[in-house]
Design an enzyme around this catalytic site. Sequence first.
Site, PDB file in Angstrom:
ATOM      1  N   GLU A  69       0.720  -1.261  -0.218  1.00 56.42           N
ATOM      2  CA  GLU A  69      -0.077   0.195  -0.059  1.00 56.42           C
ATOM      3  C   GLU A  69       0.850   1.213   0.099  1.00 56.42           C
ATOM      4  OE1 GLU A  69      -2.474   1.548  -0.363  1.00 56.42           O
ATOM      5  OE2 GLU A  69      -4.507   0.677   0.409  1.00 56.42           O
ATOM      6  N   ASP A  70       0.218   2.320  -0.491  1.00 49.88           N
ATOM      7  CA  ASP A  70       0.958   3.514  -0.442  1.00 49.88           C
ATOM      8  C   ASP A  70       0.828   4.341   0.910  1.00 49.88           C
ATOM      9  OD1 ASP A  70      -1.744   4.135  -0.707  1.00 49.88           O
ATOM     10  OD2 ASP A  70      -1.554   5.549  -2.031  1.00 49.88           O
ATOM     11  N   ASP A 113      -4.622   4.751   6.320  1.00 52.19           N
ATOM     12  CA  ASP A 113      -5.072   6.103   6.939  1.00 52.19           C
ATOM     13  C   ASP A 113      -5.981   5.541   7.859  1.00 52.19           C
ATOM     14  OD1 ASP A 113      -5.984   8.388   7.412  1.00 52.19           O
ATOM     15  OD2 ASP A 113      -7.046   8.816   5.585  1.00 52.19           O
ATOM     16  N   PHE A 152      -3.087  15.567   5.221  1.00 50.57           N
ATOM     17  CA  PHE A 152      -2.889  15.027   4.023  1.00 50.57           C
ATOM     18  C   PHE A 152      -1.688  15.204   3.153  1.00 50.57           C
ATOM     19  CE2 PHE A 152      -3.757  15.196  -0.645  1.00 50.57           C
ATOM     20  CZ  PHE A 152      -4.600  14.113  -0.829  1.00 50.57           C
ATOM     21  N   ARG A 174       1.092  12.846  -8.307  1.00 54.64           N
ATOM     22  CA  ARG A 174       1.955  11.418  -8.200  1.00 54.64           C
ATOM     23  C   ARG A 174       3.176  11.214  -8.442  1.00 54.64           C
ATOM     24  NH1 ARG A 174      -2.469   7.784  -7.055  1.00 54.64           N
ATOM     25  NH2 ARG A 174      -4.462   8.092  -8.435  1.00 54.64           N
TER      26      ARG A 174
HETATM   27  P1  IMP Z   1      -7.769   3.969   4.245  1.00 53.25           P
HETATM   28  O1  IMP Z   1      -8.668   3.244   3.433  1.00 53.25           O
HETATM   29  O2  IMP Z   1      -8.653   5.218   4.961  1.00 53.25           O
HETATM   30  O3  IMP Z   1      -6.733   3.657   4.914  1.00 53.25           O
HETATM   31  O4  IMP Z   1      -7.189   5.103   2.905  1.00 53.25           O
HETATM   32  C1  IMP Z   1      -6.476   4.315   2.359  1.00 53.25           C
HETATM   33  C2  IMP Z   1      -6.156   5.150   0.900  1.00 53.25           C
HETATM   34  O5  IMP Z   1      -6.471   6.371   0.862  1.00 53.25           O
HETATM   35  C3  IMP Z   1      -4.759   4.933   0.465  1.00 53.25           C
HETATM   36  O6  IMP Z   1      -4.206   4.024  -0.209  1.00 53.25           O
HETATM   37  C4  IMP Z   1      -4.329   6.394  -0.556  1.00 53.25           C
HETATM   38  O7  IMP Z   1      -4.767   5.738  -1.984  1.00 53.25           O
HETATM   39  C5  IMP Z   1      -5.569   7.045   0.109  1.00 53.25           C
HETATM   40  N1  IMP Z   1      -5.009   8.276   1.006  1.00 53.25           N
HETATM   41  C6  IMP Z   1      -5.155   8.240   2.315  1.00 53.25           C
HETATM   42  N2  IMP Z   1      -4.458   9.147   3.092  1.00 53.25           N
HETATM   43  C7  IMP Z   1      -3.971   9.948   1.935  1.00 53.25           C
HETATM   44  C8  IMP Z   1      -3.159  10.896   1.805  1.00 53.25           C
HETATM   45  O8  IMP Z   1      -2.819  11.846   2.741  1.00 53.25           O
HETATM   46  N3  IMP Z   1      -2.879  11.538   0.670  1.00 53.25           N
HETATM   47  C9  IMP Z   1      -3.104  10.883  -0.581  1.00 53.25           C
HETATM   48  N4  IMP Z   1      -3.870   9.743  -0.469  1.00 53.25           N
HETATM   49  C10 IMP Z   1      -4.507   9.136   0.743  1.00 53.25           C
HETATM   50 MG    MG Z   2      -4.011   3.651  -2.102  1.00 57.07          MG
END
Ligand code: IMP
Ligand code: MG
Length: 181
Positions: free
Chosen positions: A103-104, A107, A156, A169
Amino acid sequence: MIDVIKIDELEFVKLIEAEEIAKRIQVIASQINTAEAENNPLFLVVLNGAFVFAADLLREITIDCDIKFIDAKSYDGVKSTGVVSLNAEKITFVKDRNVIIVEDIVDSGNTVNVLNNLCSQHKANSVKVASFLSKPSEIQYDITVDYVGFEIAKLFVLGYGLDYNEKGRNLPHIYQIRPFI
Ligand code: IMP
Ligand code: MG
């Protein structure tokens, strides 16, 4: 060197330098090479955001492995929609495999939680997570990030594969949003 990025009405300032990122990736890769040597892992790269991290990390992986990709989306602009949309019809390849989700950023943990459950449903032998970034204060699920690049605060961020509405990106560094004062 560019230190402030402007996109629409937002400003982003540099948080993590490309050089620091490269060093950290070597450390994570060597952890994985040691810990997963006997596991023939299947790396499941979560597109789009993880494409840069995956390209750098996986070129440092020297053990037997396979690499697959999955599309997931849960963010719109700078906010999570709370809903994970997946392109996952063909995930049957995880059966009996030791999966490492790449994963990147973790969150809320929603995306990883959904993927974890999906891998379990399709009878993966084990599921681990390697994430470039993690926002520990935001995680709302009982998930473990086994391999993490950097833990960051809840702001963010963009760059190094992560986007704001598909922009940023390609930036080599990580930038964080400059909060309005
Ligand atoms: P989660 O499902 O809430 O854990 O969010 C995960 C996905 O949301 C990540 O794989 C990202 O693609 C996107 N994401 C979450 N936080 C950020 C951020 O700060 N910048 C850009 N993308 C984010
Ligand atoms: Mg992602």
